[in-house]
Design a protein around this motif. Structure first.
Motif, PDB file in Angstrom:
ATOM      1  N   UNK A   1     -36.995 -12.304  -1.476  1.00 45.28           N
ATOM      2  CA  UNK A   1     -36.601 -11.930  -1.140  1.00 45.28           C
ATOM      3  C   UNK A   1     -36.357 -12.976   0.208  1.00 45.28           C
ATOM      4  N   UNK A   2     -35.183 -13.103   1.089  1.00 47.44           N
ATOM      5  CA  UNK A   2     -35.841 -13.530   2.575  1.00 47.44           C
ATOM      6  C   UNK A   2     -34.859 -12.916   3.328  1.00 47.44           C
ATOM      7  N   UNK A   3     -35.077 -13.274   4.805  1.00 48.25           N
ATOM      8  CA  UNK A   3     -34.236 -12.240   5.507  1.00 48.25           C
ATOM      9  C   UNK A   3     -34.080 -12.706   6.515  1.00 48.25           C
ATOM     10  N   UNK A   4     -33.341 -11.757   7.393  1.00 51.01           N
ATOM     11  CA  UNK A   4     -32.935 -12.490   8.947  1.00 51.01           C
ATOM     12  C   UNK A   4     -33.445 -10.898   9.531  1.00 51.01           C
ATOM     13  N   UNK A   5     -34.312 -11.222  10.943  1.00 47.32           N
ATOM     14  CA  UNK A   5     -34.801  -9.900  11.546  1.00 47.32           C
ATOM     15  C   UNK A   5     -34.794 -10.216  13.562  1.00 47.32           C
TER      16      UNK A   5
ATOM     17  N   UNK B 157     -28.510 -18.387  -4.780  1.00 50.95           N
ATOM     18  CA  UNK B 157     -29.345 -19.030  -3.860  1.00 50.95           C
ATOM     19  C   UNK B 157     -29.037 -19.879  -3.470  1.00 50.95           C
ATOM     20  N   UNK B 158     -27.838 -20.501  -4.134  1.00 47.86           N
ATOM     21  CA  UNK B 158     -27.216 -21.530  -4.059  1.00 47.86           C
ATOM     22  C   UNK B 158     -26.620 -21.033  -2.321  1.00 47.86           C
ATOM     23  N   UNK B 159     -26.143 -19.524  -2.113  1.00 46.51           N
ATOM     24  CA  UNK B 159     -25.411 -18.768  -0.616  1.00 46.51           C
ATOM     25  C   UNK B 159     -26.722 -18.791   0.355  1.00 46.51           C
ATOM     26  N   UNK B 160     -27.869 -18.393  -0.642  1.00 45.65           N
ATOM     27  CA  UNK B 160     -29.132 -18.233   0.695  1.00 45.65           C
ATOM     28  C   UNK B 160     -29.354 -19.461   1.509  1.00 45.65           C
ATOM     29  N   UNK B 161     -28.932 -20.607   0.414  1.00 46.55           N
ATOM     30  CA  UNK B 161     -29.423 -21.767   1.047  1.00 46.55           C
ATOM     31  C   UNK B 161     -28.544 -22.379   2.679  1.00 46.55           C
ATOM     32  N   UNK B 162     -26.859 -21.357   1.854  1.00 49.16           N
ATOM     33  CA  UNK B 162     -25.793 -21.788   2.825  1.00 49.16           C
ATOM     34  C   UNK B 162     -26.051 -21.673   4.455  1.00 49.16           C
ATOM     35  N   UNK B 163     -26.422 -20.243   3.874  1.00 43.34           N
ATOM     36  CA  UNK B 163     -26.798 -19.643   5.075  1.00 43.34           C
ATOM     37  C   UNK B 163     -28.329 -19.882   5.742  1.00 43.34           C
TER      38      UNK B 163
ATOM     39  N   UNK C 290     -30.016  -9.712   4.624  1.00 41.50           N
ATOM     40  CA  UNK C 290     -31.027  -9.738   3.173  1.00 41.50           C
ATOM     41  C   UNK C 290     -30.138 -10.834   2.341  1.00 41.50           C
ATOM     42  N   UNK C 291     -31.443 -11.662   1.889  1.00 42.29           N
ATOM     43  CA  UNK C 291     -31.267 -12.742   1.477  1.00 42.29           C
ATOM     44  C   UNK C 291     -31.566 -13.256  -0.091  1.00 42.29           C
ATOM     45  N   UNK C 292     -31.078 -12.743  -1.025  1.00 46.67           N
ATOM     46  CA  UNK C 292     -31.578 -12.692  -2.505  1.00 46.67           C
ATOM     47  C   UNK C 292     -31.828 -13.900  -3.244  1.00 46.67           C
ATOM     48  N   UNK C 293     -32.668 -14.495  -3.858  1.00 46.39           N
ATOM     49  CA  UNK C 293     -32.956 -15.484  -4.583  1.00 46.39           C
ATOM     50  C   UNK C 293     -33.146 -15.781  -5.538  1.00 46.39           C
ATOM     51  N   UNK C 294     -31.883 -14.029  -6.086  1.00 41.90           N
ATOM     52  CA  UNK C 294     -32.418 -13.839  -7.932  1.00 41.90           C
ATOM     53  C   UNK C 294     -31.605 -14.757  -8.943  1.00 41.90           C
TER      54      UNK C 294
END
Length: 335
Positions: free
Chosen positions: A111-115, A228-234, A219-223
């Motif tokens: 998981x990845x995140x922004x805070x 994962x493509x969406x997380x790359x976009x963000x 909260x960004x998922x890479x499951x």
């Protein structure tokens, strides 16, 4: 401050992309998932990172060297620890016993995140959470009027809280955590057949440990592939103003770039349209193609492609037509 990263899982939901590399080393906007995770944790900690302990399976020497380099990139020593058998989250963390001392952040590498907060290192413990619309698939916390965590509830089918645990935890006393984890193993205390961190958290809370929540902004998922493509976009949206997203050694010929994009070293792109939200790895070649919202890894060749919402692995050769793709390493596909 130490960071412990359990990442020994097989990443089955990300196959075929995890057949040759572990999931945490899949790149997001030009950096491996686990490197993004470690860097983002380092940003919110108010103290230097002394050690990053990676808990892995037997992934090979190259992966281990890459992980050590990731630790060194944040000024820390990297250490490698092995989980020989999947026996649960508590067991995984305990595999890095030598790193369980002083102040510790435990971060599961899926998981990845922004805070926008700074970690309160004076707290006994901090559980990082995200408010979610449907809490039923998650472990959640309940808090009291003093913003202290009173309960940990796993996958509640009736509403008790919308604050989902994202898999990142801070402990002021790593030795105390180690002892509580060892207690579970010594007494064979399991939940659903495995040794679970949440059981140790509950025991610590009942002994007076004060846990507080840290609410992240995203909260960004890479499951799986789409997540994962969406997380790359963000991430490309986050870093779009940074320098060096297009490597100086990349060769662009008769090509339109629609930012934000990441283009790696020695990439060769001609007669193509790239972007938005595209990451292209080192030594990859694009010819006569249109690519948007996709991740293309290293040493891959794409010709005559119209690709969107896709992941292409390393050493892929693809010649074809418009597609929604998920191609693992070393595939060849021609239409």
């Amino acid at each position: 401050m130490r960071i412990i990263v359990p990442m020994a899982g097989m990443g089955k939901r990300m196959r075929p992309h995890t057949l040759t590399v572990p999931k945490p080393l899949i790149p997001i906007a030009g950096k491996p998932i686990v490197q993004r995770l470690v860097e983002d944790i380092a940003k919110v900690c108010q103290e230097p990172i002394e050690e990053v302990a990676f808990i892995i399976g037997h992934f090979g020497d190259k992966v281990e060297k890459d992980l050590i380099a990731i630790a060194e990139s944040v000024g820390a020593k990297g250490t490698i620890h092995y989980q020989e058998e999947a026996l649960g989250t508590a067991h995984a963390i305990l595999c890095a016993q030598s790193a369980l001392k002083d102040k510790v952040v435990v971060a599961f590498a899926d998981t990845l995140f922004k805070a926008d907060f700074k970690l309160d290192t004076n707290a006994d413990g901090t559980i990082w959470v995200q408010r979610v619309e449907d809490p039923r698939p998650f472990g959640v916390i309940k808090i009291n009027e003093n913003n202290e965590i009173t309960d940990f509830v796993e996958k509640p089918q009736e509403f008790v809280s919308d604050m989902a645990i994202i898999g990142i935890y801070y402990f002021r006393d790593g030795e105390y955590l180690r002892n509580e984890l060892q207690y579970l193993l010594d007494n064979d205390i399991k939940d659903k057949g495995e040794f679970q961190l949440t059981n140790a958290l509950e025991n610590m809370k009942n002994k007076g440990t004060r846990f507080i929540p840290a609410v992240i902004t995203e909260w960004l998922d890479c499951g799986n592939k789409n997540a994962t493509v969406y997380t790359n976009q963000r991430y490309l949206e986050y870093i779009k103003d940074e320098e060096g997203l297009v490597a100086a050694s990349a060769k662009l010929e008769n090509t339109v770039i629609i930012p934000p994009v990441y283009i790696g070293e020695n990439a060769q792109i001609k007669n193509s349209v790239v972007g938005p939200f595209v990451s292209i790895g080192n030594n990859t070649t694009l010819d006569n193609s249109v690519v948007s919202n996709s991740i293309i890894q290293e040493n891959t060749v794409l010709k005559n492609g119209n690709v969107s919402n896709s992941m292409l692995g390393n050493f892929v050769v693809y010649e074809g037509r418009q597609s929604d793709l998920s191609l693992g390493d070393y595939n060849t596909l021609k239409d």
